[in-house]
Design an enzyme around this catalytic site. Structure first.
Site, PDB file in Angstrom:
ATOM      1  N   TYR A 194      -2.028  -1.061  10.513  1.00 28.71           N
ATOM      2  CA  TYR A 194      -2.053  -1.327   9.069  1.00 28.71           C
ATOM      3  C   TYR A 194      -0.758  -0.795   8.446  1.00 28.71           C
ATOM      4  O   TYR A 194      -0.116  -1.484   7.637  1.00 28.71           O
ATOM      5  CB  TYR A 194      -3.274  -0.622   8.464  1.00 28.71           C
ATOM      6  CG  TYR A 194      -3.482  -0.846   6.983  1.00 28.71           C
ATOM      7  CD1 TYR A 194      -4.132  -1.976   6.510  1.00 28.71           C
ATOM      8  CD2 TYR A 194      -3.057   0.099   6.048  1.00 28.71           C
ATOM      9  CE1 TYR A 194      -4.345  -2.173   5.141  1.00 28.71           C
ATOM     10  CE2 TYR A 194      -3.264  -0.084   4.693  1.00 28.71           C
ATOM     11  CZ  TYR A 194      -3.911  -1.217   4.244  1.00 28.71           C
ATOM     12  OH  TYR A 194      -4.117  -1.403   2.889  1.00 28.71           O
TER      13      TYR A 194
ATOM     14  N   SER B  15       0.867  -1.183   0.000  1.00 31.87           N
ATOM     15  CA  SER B  15       0.000   0.000   0.000  1.00 31.87           C
ATOM     16  C   SER B  15       0.901   1.229   0.000  1.00 31.87           C
ATOM     17  O   SER B  15       2.090   1.133   0.326  1.00 31.87           O
ATOM     18  CB  SER B  15      -0.849  -0.017   1.283  1.00 31.87           C
ATOM     19  OG  SER B  15      -1.474   1.230   1.509  1.00 31.87           O
TER      20      SER B  15
ATOM     21  N   LYS C 217       2.114  -2.932   6.465  1.00 33.15           N
ATOM     22  CA  LYS C 217       2.430  -2.706   5.048  1.00 33.15           C
ATOM     23  C   LYS C 217       3.893  -2.296   4.862  1.00 33.15           C
ATOM     24  O   LYS C 217       4.505  -2.642   3.847  1.00 33.15           O
ATOM     25  CB  LYS C 217       1.463  -1.674   4.452  1.00 33.15           C
ATOM     26  CG  LYS C 217       0.014  -2.163   4.391  1.00 33.15           C
ATOM     27  CD  LYS C 217      -0.145  -3.411   3.521  1.00 33.15           C
ATOM     28  CE  LYS C 217      -1.606  -3.808   3.338  1.00 33.15           C
ATOM     29  NZ  LYS C 217      -1.770  -5.003   2.487  1.00 33.15           N
TER      30      LYS C 217
END
Ligand SMILES: NC(=O)c1ccc[n+]([C@@H]2O[C@H](COP(=O)([O-])OP(=O)(O)OC[C@H]3O[C@@H](n4cnc5c(N)ncnc54)[C@H](O)[C@@H]3O)[C@@H](O)[C@H]2O)c1
Length: 286
Positions: free
Chosen positions: A158, A145, A162
């Site tokens: 998150y 991402s 990532k």
């Protein structure tokens, strides 16, 4: 890998969003598909749709955070197709807003890491030996991402997962290159994409209950307000397939990505130029 026709591609998180679009794009390129998702019925429906349009597809209900289930997926893929050429580690979850991160319960951190990081590692450990053993051109696509190369106040669990996927992909590429292996690696770094990722998290958190400030996830609208309108999953999937065909490593899909990366790297490079806070510039210490 310039020609995907007849190649076997494993795609995780293939029931919806970017993974479903990847399945469509690889099918259009002529690949045979192994589609896996924790949502078994939904991935089966995707498989039926693609089979009806002529693709050769098998589907499996697989939770990528569970190593045994990923090994079972390998077993099933080999039983059906005999080998694997392409692995797309795409399954992912978003997690709560996580602000403040020091109050985000450890099991919430663990849940996101289990899918977004361990899921990718499980995929690599299960399938890369098969891809290498085939001795043919192969490719691994890891969906990271923009959050893998930037950071901010929101969704730290998150972001951490990532960043780890980007670092894992860089190490993987370095090791494959050092061995002269005919296997490419792509780390896919989309910005906002119009999928149900955020609303899936909203729905889950609705069951968690109120009174937990860390749990308020940014909605899809919120993400778009922050990062601009999302791309379609199909646009991202087309970029991923092109990256496999042209053997590209970093793939950024959204406009404005450069400014966001510069905003993170600028202070790092400035601090390097300044040298250590005390004593001589670090170049002279080496
Ligand atoms: N949507 C975005 O804005 C965006 C941006 C950058 C990166 N990504 C990444 O793209 C990937 C796909 O996300 P999406 O936006 O298509 O979301 P999505 O929610 O539409 O699709 C994710 C799919 O993964 C599946 N999944 C979730 N947990 C799983 C597990 N444990 N095992 C197997 N499958 C599981 C879900 O059932 C779903 O079908 C994720 O890795 C996500 O982090 C998304």
């Amino acid at each position: 890998m310039t020609d995907l026709a007849g190649r076997i591609a494993v795609i995780t998180g293939a029931a919806d969003g970017i993974g479903k679009a990847l399945a469509g794009a690889f099918a259009t390129a002529g690949a045979r598909l192994v589609l896996a998702d924790v949502d078994g019925p939904r991935v089966e429906a995707v498989g039926r749709e693609l089979s009806a349009s002529g693709a050769e597809v098998m589907t499996a209900s697989t939770d990528v955070s569970d190593r045994e289930q990923v090994l079972e997926l390998r077993h099933a893929a080999l039983a059906r197709f005999g080998t694997v050429h392409v692995l797309c580690n795409n399954a992912g979850v978003m997690g709560p807003a996580g602000d403040p991160l020091w109050e985000l319960p450890i099991d919430e951190w663990q849940r996101v890491m289990a899918v977004n990081l361990w899921g990718v590692l499980h995929g690599i450990q299960a399938f890369l030996p098969v891809i290498l053993a085939a001795g043919e051109a192969g490719h691994v696509v890891n969906t990271a991402s923009m959050q893998g190369v930037t950071s901010g106040t929101l969704i730290p669990e998150y972001t951490v997962s990532k960043h780890a996927v980007v670092a894992l992909s860089e190490s993987l590429r370095a090791q494959l290159t050092a061995r002269g292996a005919p296997v490419g690696v792509t780390v896919l770094c989309p910005g906002a994409v119009s999928t149900e990722l955020a609303s899936r998290e909203h729905d889950r958190l609705a069951q968690v209950g109120d009174g937990r400030p860390w749990a308020v996830a940014p909605g899809a609208g919120g993400r778009q307000a922050r990062w601009g309108p999302g791309l379609t999953p199909e646009e991202v999937a087309a970029a991923a397939v092109a990256a496999v065909e042209r053997d590209r490593f970093y793939v950024f899909t959204n406009p404005g990505s450069r400014a966001r990366v510069e905003a993170r790297l600028g202070p790092i490079l400035d601090a390097l130029d300044e040298g250590p806070a005390s004593g001589a510039p670090h170049q002279k210490r080496l």
